[in-house]
Design an enzyme around this catalytic site. Structure first.
Site, mmCIF file in Angstrom:
data_model
loop_
_atom_site.group_PDB
_atom_site.id
_atom_site.type_symbol
_atom_site.label_atom_id
_atom_site.label_comp_id
_atom_site.label_asym_id
_atom_site.label_seq_id
_atom_site.Cartn_x
_atom_site.Cartn_y
_atom_site.Cartn_z
ATOM 1 N N LYS A 6 0.839 -1.215 0.000
ATOM 2 C CA LYS A 6 0.000 0.000 0.000
ATOM 3 C C LYS A 6 0.869 1.258 0.000
ATOM 4 O O LYS A 6 0.749 2.140 0.854
ATOM 5 C CB LYS A 6 -0.940 0.022 1.200
ATOM 6 C CG LYS A 6 -1.931 -1.134 1.205
ATOM 7 C CD LYS A 6 -2.961 -0.974 2.293
ATOM 8 C CE LYS A 6 -3.965 -2.095 2.329
ATOM 9 N NZ LYS A 6 -3.413 -3.378 2.817
ATOM 10 N N LEU A 7 1.741 1.357 -0.992
ATOM 11 C CA LEU A 7 2.689 2.479 -1.027
ATOM 12 C C LEU A 7 1.970 3.798 -1.313
ATOM 13 O O LEU A 7 1.028 3.851 -2.103
ATOM 14 C CB LEU A 7 3.740 2.233 -2.111
ATOM 15 C CG LEU A 7 4.607 0.985 -1.933
ATOM 16 C CD1 LEU A 7 5.518 0.804 -3.148
ATOM 17 C CD2 LEU A 7 5.431 1.073 -0.654
ATOM 18 N N ALA A 10 8.412 10.387 -7.238
ATOM 19 C CA ALA A 10 9.799 9.919 -7.394
ATOM 20 C C ALA A 10 10.114 8.815 -6.385
ATOM 21 O O ALA A 10 10.799 7.831 -6.711
ATOM 22 C CB ALA A 10 10.761 11.097 -7.217
ATOM 23 N N THR A 11 9.590 8.953 -5.168
ATOM 24 C CA THR A 11 9.881 7.951 -4.131
ATOM 25 C C THR A 11 9.133 6.655 -4.418
ATOM 26 O O THR A 11 9.680 5.553 -4.265
ATOM 27 C CB THR A 11 9.503 8.511 -2.743
ATOM 28 O OG1 THR A 11 10.213 9.730 -2.563
ATOM 29 C CG2 THR A 11 9.860 7.550 -1.630
HETATM 30 O O1 C5P Z 1 -8.203 -11.108 7.937
HETATM 31 P P1 C5P Z 1 -8.873 -10.514 6.732
HETATM 32 O O2 C5P Z 1 -9.538 -11.554 5.835
HETATM 33 O O3 C5P Z 1 -9.800 -9.380 7.089
HETATM 34 O O4 C5P Z 1 -7.660 -9.929 5.878
HETATM 35 C C1 C5P Z 1 -7.831 -9.086 4.781
HETATM 36 C C2 C5P Z 1 -6.488 -8.672 4.275
HETATM 37 O O5 C5P Z 1 -6.679 -7.795 3.170
HETATM 38 C C3 C5P Z 1 -5.615 -7.939 5.276
HETATM 39 O O6 C5P Z 1 -4.288 -8.396 5.048
HETATM 40 C C4 C5P Z 1 -5.741 -6.482 4.911
HETATM 41 O O7 C5P Z 1 -4.527 -5.781 5.124
HETATM 42 C C5 C5P Z 1 -6.024 -6.545 3.407
HETATM 43 N N1 C5P Z 1 -6.787 -5.447 2.837
HETATM 44 C C6 C5P Z 1 -8.054 -5.069 3.240
HETATM 45 N N2 C5P Z 1 -8.717 -4.029 2.642
HETATM 46 C C7 C5P Z 1 -8.154 -3.370 1.636
HETATM 47 C C8 C5P Z 1 -6.865 -3.743 1.197
HETATM 48 C C9 C5P Z 1 -6.224 -4.798 1.816
HETATM 49 O O8 C5P Z 1 -8.610 -5.684 4.146
HETATM 50 N N3 C5P Z 1 -8.827 -2.407 1.010
#
Ligand code: C5P
Length: 231
Positions: free
Chosen positions: A63-64, A69-70
């Protein structure tokens, strides 16, 4: 055998626990997500090991978000690892920089729209513009796809509306916030079942706690797979 529509989130604290879980799941799972919780616990080393020694596909959920540039230089560095998916925030300048950094590596850039653990009250706290969460997600998805994202991360509840966007044709929709019937929600708010998420247009579903907190993770995965519509 595995079905890569299911991605299991290895949200365990370190690489050793992740490897043990992956070994228990064996050939039932072919695609793993490694996220920020394992950044300091050997996450990249685990990604390499699962890919090279076990033939698994890897989704690195970083989730950058930063200045272009970074982001570009971070993604260029990550593109040297053999990763399948990488997440960045869905702001167009971030997506454009990430695409540049990924170059021809084959690593797909997925744009986070709005976290599935947030509802309208949370967006108010974050000073995010008025409107229904689902509408904002679809608008953010459209902007990110137009900026060049290979796909988006959204809740299953928004999958159908994103799939209807012209910009989403041929791109990926990946949905966390997926809960088998009867499973605990945890902090997720905008959820659906695995079969509903796929039926609504998701290419992949991400499931974490219902699997890794299960007394029998392999049986839980088998139940999720059995519930998915036939391909
Ligand atoms: O444990 P659970 O099924 O809720 O995990 C969902 C995963 O999806 C976690 O690793 C969470 O960081 C990720 N995630 C999310 N919602 C987002 C993006 C990623 O729950 N919008």
């Amino acid at each position: 055998m595995n079905d890569d529509r299911l991605i299991v989130a290895l949200d365990v604290p370190d690489a050793l626990s992740g490897l043990k879980l992956a070994e228990r799941l064996g050939d039932t799972v072919g695609f793993y997500k490694i996220g920020l919780g394992m950044l300091t616990g050997g996450g990249l080393a685990l990604a390499n090991e699962l890919k090279q020694d076990h033939g698994k596909r890897i989704f690195l959920d970083m989730k950058l978000f930063d200045i272009g540039a970074t982001v570009e230089s971070a993604v260029r560095g990550l593109a040297r690892f053999d990763l399948d998916f990488l997440t960045v925030h869905g702001d167009p300048h971030v997506v454009r920089a990430a695409r540049e950094g990924a170059g021809g590596s084959g690593m797909k850039i997925l744009a986070v729209t709005i976290l599935t653990s947030l509802d309208r009250a949370d967006l108010d706290d974050c000073l995010i513009t008025e409107g229904a969460v689902a509408d904002l997600v679809v608008r953010r998805a459209d902007a990110a796809l137009t900026a060049g994202a290979d796909g988006v991360i959204a809740s299953p509840r928004e999958a159908a509306a994103i799939r209807a966007l012209p910009a989403s044709q041929g791109r990926l929709i990946v949905t966390p916030g997926v809960r088998p019937t009867g499973a605990e929600k945890g902090d997720q708010k905008r959820i659906a079942t695995p079969s509903q998420a796929i039926a609504d247009g998701a290419d992949h579903i991400v499931v974490g706690r219902p699997v890794w907190q299960s007394a029998d993770p392999r049986a839980t995965v088998e139940a999720i797979l059995a519930d998915l519509p036939a391909t």
